[in-house]
Design a protein around this motif. Structure first.
Motif, PDB file in Angstrom:
ATOM      1  N   GLY A   1       1.256  -1.665  -4.878  1.00 48.74           N
ATOM      2  CA  GLY A   1       2.547  -1.232  -4.486  1.00 48.74           C
ATOM      3  C   GLY A   1       3.123  -0.584  -5.709  1.00 48.74           C
ATOM      4  O   GLY A   1       2.446  -0.570  -6.680  1.00 48.74           O
ATOM      5  N   PRO A   2       4.205   0.058  -5.796  1.00 46.89           N
ATOM      6  CA  PRO A   2       4.946   0.607  -6.991  1.00 46.89           C
ATOM      7  C   PRO A   2       4.951  -0.409  -8.009  1.00 46.89           C
ATOM      8  O   PRO A   2       5.270  -1.465  -7.859  1.00 46.89           O
TER       9      PRO A   2
ATOM     10  N   SER B   1      12.993   4.556  -5.988  1.00 41.99           N
ATOM     11  CA  SER B   1      13.419   4.941  -4.554  1.00 41.99           C
ATOM     12  C   SER B   1      13.025   4.060  -3.379  1.00 41.99           C
ATOM     13  O   SER B   1      11.960   3.947  -3.399  1.00 41.99           O
ATOM     14  N   PHE B   2      13.910   3.718  -2.696  1.00 42.87           N
ATOM     15  CA  PHE B   2      13.828   2.875  -1.672  1.00 42.87           C
ATOM     16  C   PHE B   2      12.756   3.539  -0.394  1.00 42.87           C
ATOM     17  O   PHE B   2      11.725   2.625  -0.020  1.00 42.87           O
ATOM     18  N   ASP B   3      13.084   4.644  -0.303  1.00 44.30           N
ATOM     19  CA  ASP B   3      12.180   5.339   0.703  1.00 44.30           C
ATOM     20  C   ASP B   3      10.588   5.597   0.250  1.00 44.30           C
ATOM     21  O   ASP B   3       9.741   5.306   0.908  1.00 44.30           O
ATOM     22  N   ASP B   4      10.614   6.027  -1.188  1.00 43.88           N
ATOM     23  CA  ASP B   4       9.113   5.989  -1.717  1.00 43.88           C
ATOM     24  C   ASP B   4       8.655   4.663  -1.730  1.00 43.88           C
ATOM     25  O   ASP B   4       7.387   4.446  -1.354  1.00 43.88           O
TER      26      ASP B   4
ATOM     27  N   GLU C   1       5.027  11.565  -9.288  1.00 39.21           N
ATOM     28  CA  GLU C   1       5.790  12.621 -10.035  1.00 39.21           C
ATOM     29  C   GLU C   1       7.064  12.369  -9.922  1.00 39.21           C
ATOM     30  O   GLU C   1       7.974  12.612 -10.745  1.00 39.21           O
ATOM     31  N   ARG C   2       7.563  11.539  -8.898  1.00 41.92           N
ATOM     32  CA  ARG C   2       9.144  11.128  -8.635  1.00 41.92           C
ATOM     33  C   ARG C   2       9.162   9.855  -9.605  1.00 41.92           C
ATOM     34  O   ARG C   2      10.616   9.605  -9.534  1.00 41.92           O
TER      35      ARG C   2
ATOM     36  N   VAL D   1      16.982  -7.463  -5.693  1.00 42.38           N
ATOM     37  CA  VAL D   1      16.474  -8.703  -4.898  1.00 42.38           C
ATOM     38  C   VAL D   1      16.747  -8.668  -3.396  1.00 42.38           C
ATOM     39  O   VAL D   1      16.162  -8.990  -2.571  1.00 42.38           O
ATOM     40  N   ARG D   2      18.028  -8.186  -3.340  1.00 42.65           N
ATOM     41  CA  ARG D   2      18.690  -7.874  -2.018  1.00 42.65           C
ATOM     42  C   ARG D   2      17.682  -6.801  -1.267  1.00 42.65           C
ATOM     43  O   ARG D   2      17.566  -7.048   0.025  1.00 42.65           O
ATOM     44  N   LEU D   3      17.553  -5.827  -1.787  1.00 38.45           N
ATOM     45  CA  LEU D   3      16.837  -4.812  -1.367  1.00 38.45           C
ATOM     46  C   LEU D   3      15.338  -5.211  -0.951  1.00 38.45           C
ATOM     47  O   LEU D   3      14.713  -4.599   0.089  1.00 38.45           O
TER      48      LEU D   3
END
Ligand code: PEP
Ligand code: MN
Length: 339
Positions: free
Chosen positions: A99-100, A105-108, A303-304, A146-148
């Motif tokens: 993973g990242p 970005s939440f969507d990414d 790149e983002r 943490v909440r996200l």
């Protein structure tokens, strides 16, 4: 010092023993139970601990000079399989968390998590507390992150491995994380390690990039001695005179740690190289050394990612499945040849 006691010993006898061994003000002791075995852990100069002959004492073990005993392979205390969410590390199937680097970005993050899940990852790695070497770089979303993480877990459907930097954040992170990561820069943060002993979550300890293998094992011993036997070791490269890669992949440490402990050992080809094009060969090499799993940074669109950051080492999630299959094959072949 570790004193092993009879599992059937009455609690008051254990309390009495703890009182006896701590007669000197600079000696502390506490009870510990791991998989049905019971111990009194004693911290302090062993010469200050009085005799402990007692019907409840099964053995009195010096922890000198190694500084570890519970994680020692020969003592068969810690597990060789650690469960993270619904996955297992050390069970014979190559485990993978991908993973990242950071939750940006939440969507990414969701897209990356879904992609690595589809490719066979058992868990998602992602940081919300980032140990940056400059105060001007993005430090992670911290408590808000943490909440996200709980929303991310639901959206992706994988257990989450995430780093915790500060002992004061351990309880909050443990509510969400399936595995608590100790980063290379915090391997010797004993306050953090002690707190993780009571976190109730598996702990992944990265080797300090300048730490000898023995100190890595002592870091694991801190967590186990404070109540948590579910520790995974993660090699991630060490500092080197040679700048060709960000760090020098430390395969020797895998062999050395394997000899000394049965705790699962995983490898991070991302931070040990810093280069996307080095992740495939280094992961394969680590597999040949018989590692139990991989921790890999991946991103759907490097790149983002924020700069400066770890974009240069972000792996293409769509290549992960093929990499994991190849690594499993290499591991099997290497093991067969050396049988
Ligand atoms: C990470 O895995 O996010 C990380 C910061 O790694 P390390 O502690 O190995 O540098
Ligand atoms: Mn990173």
């Amino acid at each position: 010092m570790i004193i092993e006691i009879d599992p059937a010993a009455p609690d008051r006898a254990v309390v009495e023993l703890c009182g006896r061994v701590t007669a000197h003000e600079d000696v502390t002791a506490w009870p510990l139970t791991i998989n049905g075995r019971r111990f009194v852990v004693v911290s302090g100069d062993e010469a200050l601990v009085p005799p402990t002959e007692s019907p409840i004492v099964l053995g009195r073990h010096s922890t000198h000079p190694t500084g570890y005993w519970l994680v020692d392979r020969g003592n068969e205390v810690v597990p060789d399989v650690v469960t993270i969410g619904d996955g297992e590390v050390g069970c014979g199937v190559l485990w993978c968390a991908a993973g990242p680097c950071a939750l940006e970005s939440f969507d990414d993050a969701v897209a990356t998590g879904k992609a690595v899940r589809a490719q066979g990852a058992h868990a998602m790695r992602v940081g919300v507390f980032k140990p940056r070497t400059s105060p001007y770089n993005f430090q992670g979303k911290e408590r808000a992150g943490v909440r996200l993480l709980s929303e991310l877990k639901v959206a992706v459907g994988l257990p989450v491995v995430t780093e915790v930097l500060d002992p004061r954040d351990v309880a909050a992170v443990a509510e969400v994380a399936d595995c608590m990561q100790v980063g290379t820069r915090n391997m010797t943060n004993q306050a953090l390690l002690k707190e993780l002993g009571s976190a109730g979550r598996p702990v992944l300890i990265k080797r300090g990039f300048r730490a000898p293998v023995e100190e890595w094992l002592r870091a694991a011993e801190f967590v186990v001695a404070h109540g948590n036997p579910n520790v995974v070791l993660c090699a991630r490269g060490v500092a080197s005179f040679d700048g060709s890669l960000r760090c020098m992949p430390d395969f020797g440490a895998v062999l050395a740690a394997r000899e000394r402990t049965c705790l699962p050992i995983v490898f991070d080809p991302s931070h040990s190289t810093g280069r996307r094009d080095a992740v495939t060969p280094v992961a394969l090499a680590a597999a040949a050394f018989g590692i139990d799993g991989l921790l890999i940074e991946a991103h759907v669109c490097p790149e983002r990612m924020h700069q400066p950051g770890d974009g240069a080492q972000a792996y293409d999630p769509d290549k992960l499945g093929a990499l994991l299959r190849a690594c499993a094959e290499v591991r099997r072949s290497a093991a067969e040849l050396d049988q």
